[in-house]
Design an enzyme around this catalytic site. Structure first.
Site, PDB file in Angstrom:
ATOM      1  N   ASN A 276       0.884  -1.164   0.000  1.00 17.03           N
ATOM      2  CA  ASN A 276       0.000   0.000   0.000  1.00 17.03           C
ATOM      3  C   ASN A 276       0.919   1.210   0.000  1.00 17.03           C
ATOM      4  O   ASN A 276       1.516   1.550   1.024  1.00 17.03           O
ATOM      5  CB  ASN A 276      -0.893  -0.030   1.249  1.00 17.03           C
ATOM      6  CG  ASN A 276      -1.726   1.234   1.385  1.00 17.03           C
ATOM      7  OD1 ASN A 276      -1.769   2.064   0.472  1.00 17.03           O
ATOM      8  ND2 ASN A 276      -2.379   1.384   2.527  1.00 17.03           N
TER       9      ASN A 276
ATOM     10  N   SER B 248       3.671  -2.264  10.208  1.00 16.15           N
ATOM     11  CA  SER B 248       5.127  -2.362  10.357  1.00 16.15           C
ATOM     12  C   SER B 248       5.711  -3.714   9.928  1.00 16.15           C
ATOM     13  O   SER B 248       6.654  -4.209  10.551  1.00 16.15           O
ATOM     14  CB  SER B 248       5.546  -2.004  11.785  1.00 16.15           C
ATOM     15  OG  SER B 248       5.145  -0.673  12.091  1.00 16.15           O
TER      16      SER B 248
ATOM     17  N   GLU C  51      -6.765   4.699   8.027  1.00 18.14           N
ATOM     18  CA  GLU C  51      -6.530   6.126   7.749  1.00 18.14           C
ATOM     19  C   GLU C  51      -7.762   6.764   7.121  1.00 18.14           C
ATOM     20  O   GLU C  51      -8.072   7.921   7.373  1.00 18.14           O
ATOM     21  CB  GLU C  51      -5.281   6.281   6.855  1.00 18.14           C
ATOM     22  CG  GLU C  51      -4.009   6.014   7.655  1.00 18.14           C
ATOM     23  CD  GLU C  51      -2.848   5.462   6.855  1.00 18.14           C
ATOM     24  OE1 GLU C  51      -2.859   5.520   5.614  1.00 18.14           O
ATOM     25  OE2 GLU C  51      -1.902   4.949   7.498  1.00 18.14           O
TER      26      GLU C  51
ATOM     27  N   GLU D 250      -5.220  -4.973  10.539  1.00 19.18           N
ATOM     28  CA  GLU D 250      -4.181  -3.970  10.759  1.00 19.18           C
ATOM     29  C   GLU D 250      -4.427  -3.248  12.082  1.00 19.18           C
ATOM     30  O   GLU D 250      -5.215  -2.291  12.130  1.00 19.18           O
ATOM     31  CB  GLU D 250      -4.190  -2.932   9.628  1.00 19.18           C
ATOM     32  CG  GLU D 250      -3.909  -3.506   8.256  1.00 19.18           C
ATOM     33  CD  GLU D 250      -3.325  -2.445   7.307  1.00 19.18           C
ATOM     34  OE1 GLU D 250      -2.290  -2.739   6.717  1.00 19.18           O
ATOM     35  OE2 GLU D 250      -3.879  -1.347   7.193  1.00 19.18           O
TER      36      GLU D 250
ATOM     37  N   GLY E 102       2.773   2.185  10.778  1.00 19.03           N
ATOM     38  CA  GLY E 102       3.748   3.271  10.616  1.00 19.03           C
ATOM     39  C   GLY E 102       4.488   3.619  11.900  1.00 19.03           C
ATOM     40  O   GLY E 102       5.128   4.653  11.987  1.00 19.03           O
TER      41      GLY E 102
ATOM     42  N   LYS F 244       0.148   4.212  -0.197  1.00 15.30           N
ATOM     43  CA  LYS F 244      -0.473   5.399   0.407  1.00 15.30           C
ATOM     44  C   LYS F 244      -0.230   6.605  -0.511  1.00 15.30           C
ATOM     45  O   LYS F 244      -0.246   6.436  -1.727  1.00 15.30           O
ATOM     46  CB  LYS F 244       0.045   5.603   1.841  1.00 15.30           C
ATOM     47  CG  LYS F 244      -0.128   4.319   2.668  1.00 15.30           C
ATOM     48  CD  LYS F 244       0.066   4.490   4.140  1.00 15.30           C
ATOM     49  CE  LYS F 244      -0.158   3.153   4.844  1.00 15.30           C
ATOM     50  NZ  LYS F 244      -0.041   3.242   6.285  1.00 15.30           N
TER      51      LYS F 244
ATOM     52  N   HIS G 140      -9.519   1.327   4.961  1.00 17.23           N
ATOM     53  CA  HIS G 140      -8.238   1.473   5.661  1.00 17.23           C
ATOM     54  C   HIS G 140      -8.444   2.375   6.882  1.00 17.23           C
ATOM     55  O   HIS G 140      -9.231   3.329   6.836  1.00 17.23           O
ATOM     56  CB  HIS G 140      -7.189   2.073   4.724  1.00 17.23           C
ATOM     57  CG  HIS G 140      -5.806   1.986   5.296  1.00 17.23           C
ATOM     58  ND1 HIS G 140      -5.355   2.864   6.256  1.00 17.23           N
ATOM     59  CD2 HIS G 140      -4.807   1.108   5.083  1.00 17.23           C
ATOM     60  CE1 HIS G 140      -4.116   2.518   6.596  1.00 17.23           C
ATOM     61  NE2 HIS G 140      -3.757   1.456   5.895  1.00 17.23           N
TER      62      HIS G 140
ATOM     63  N   GLY H   7       4.989   1.353   4.528  1.00 10.25           N
ATOM     64  CA  GLY H   7       6.318   1.948   4.337  1.00 10.25           C
ATOM     65  C   GLY H   7       7.327   1.034   3.653  1.00 10.25           C
ATOM     66  O   GLY H   7       8.048   1.462   2.735  1.00 10.25           O
TER      67      GLY H   7
HETATM   68  P1  13P Z   1       3.109   0.309   7.606  1.00 10.43           P
HETATM   69  O1  13P Z   1       3.585  -0.981   6.964  1.00 10.43           O
HETATM   70  O2  13P Z   1       3.856   1.508   7.091  1.00 10.43           O
HETATM   71  O3  13P Z   1       3.064   0.201   9.095  1.00 10.43           O
HETATM   72  O4  13P Z   1       1.602   0.530   7.111  1.00 10.43           O
HETATM   73  C1  13P Z   1       0.702  -0.507   7.199  1.00 10.43           C
HETATM   74  C2  13P Z   1      -0.518  -0.142   6.445  1.00 10.43           C
HETATM   75  O5  13P Z   1      -1.259   0.733   6.843  1.00 10.43           O
HETATM   76  C3  13P Z   1      -0.778  -0.845   5.196  1.00 10.43           C
HETATM   77  O6  13P Z   1      -2.051  -0.588   4.723  1.00 10.43           O
END
Ligand code: 13P
Length: 250
Positions: A9, A212, A96, A166, A172, A11, A94, A234
């Protein structure tokens, strides 16, 4: 045996020229991967990624969509639009989007139904906050979110849904759930699905872990009994690092 599905992802990262360079570098690294490989990219990168991933084992997904087919929704993108350019997957719900853009269990459910109506495969995110976790509510939260997300779907549709567990506190932050913890949460999601749709369905549903994930912890996570791959933020931004995650088993 369920297959492993590993999705990146991106983002809100990667300009189109960076996306093209990424796919050109990444493709030879993962062409023999056993796992299914998906990149969920920003809207403006979709077409470039689809063109460059053509004929490879890399599948392309979007990160969100509206549930309506068309209409007066300034700034939105419809499932039909995604389908028309060849997008195969779409992330829905998601954390977010739930936290910053008013996504609710109800809109998540509508979007999943719209995805199926347009032959898109949904990757549906569920997960608890730190507060909820500390209050001992993890299982309740994630099974509730799962039940509401899948409400009204047919058994076949549920089988075709990918769920990404998640935990919000792990996104993150560099804090990963332990593989045992993540596996237990995913087992809870699977048994909730079994209760509603039957064990034949729950045994087929792909449930990923996200939060992560990196090359150093992917193997331990993905080799547990119930984690069927990952949704990676990330660490999916660098082709080499993400290819190591995709090939976690060598
Ligand atoms: P990270 O791998 O950066 O923690 O993000 C996870 C995520 O939100 C994937 O959708």
């Amino acid at each position: 045996m369920r297959r492993k599905v590993i999705a990146g992802n991106w983002k809100m990262n990667m300009l189109p020229n960076e996306a093209i360079e990424y796919i050109q570098a990444f493709e030879p690294m993962v062409k023999d991967a056993e796992a299914e490989v998906i990149l969920c990219v920003p809207y403006v990168d979709l077409f470039y990624c689809l063109m460059n991933a053509q004929g490879t084992n890399i599948k392309i997904g979007a990160q969100n969509m509206h549930f309506a087919e068309n209409g007066a929704y300034t700034g939105e993108v419809s499932p039909k639009m995604l389908k028309s350019i060849g997008v195969e997957y779409v992330i829905i719900g998601h954390s977010e989007r739930r936290a910053y853009y008013g996504e609710t269990d109800e809109t998540v459910n509508k979007k999943i139904k719209a995805a199926f109506e347009n032959e898109l495969k949904p990757i549906v995110c569920v997960g608890e906050s730190l507060e909820e976790r500390e209050a001992g509510k993890t299982e309740e939260i994630i099974t509730n979110q799962t039940r509401l997300a899948l409400d009204g779907l047919t058994k076949e549709q549920v089988k075709g849904t990918i769920i990404a567990y998640e935990p919000i506190w792990a996104i993150g932050t560099g804090k990963t759930a332990t593989s045992e913890d993540a596996n237990n949460s995913i087992k809870a999601i699977r048994s909730e699905i079994a209760k509603i749709y039957g064990e034949d369905v729950s045994e087929e549903v792909i449930i990923q872990y996200g939060g992560s994930v990196k090359s150093s912890n992917a193997k331990e996570l993905f080799e547990t009994s119930d984690i069927d791959g990952g949704l990676v933020g990330g660490a999916s931004l660098k082709p080499e690092e993400f290819s190591k995650i995709v090939k976690y088993n060598g």
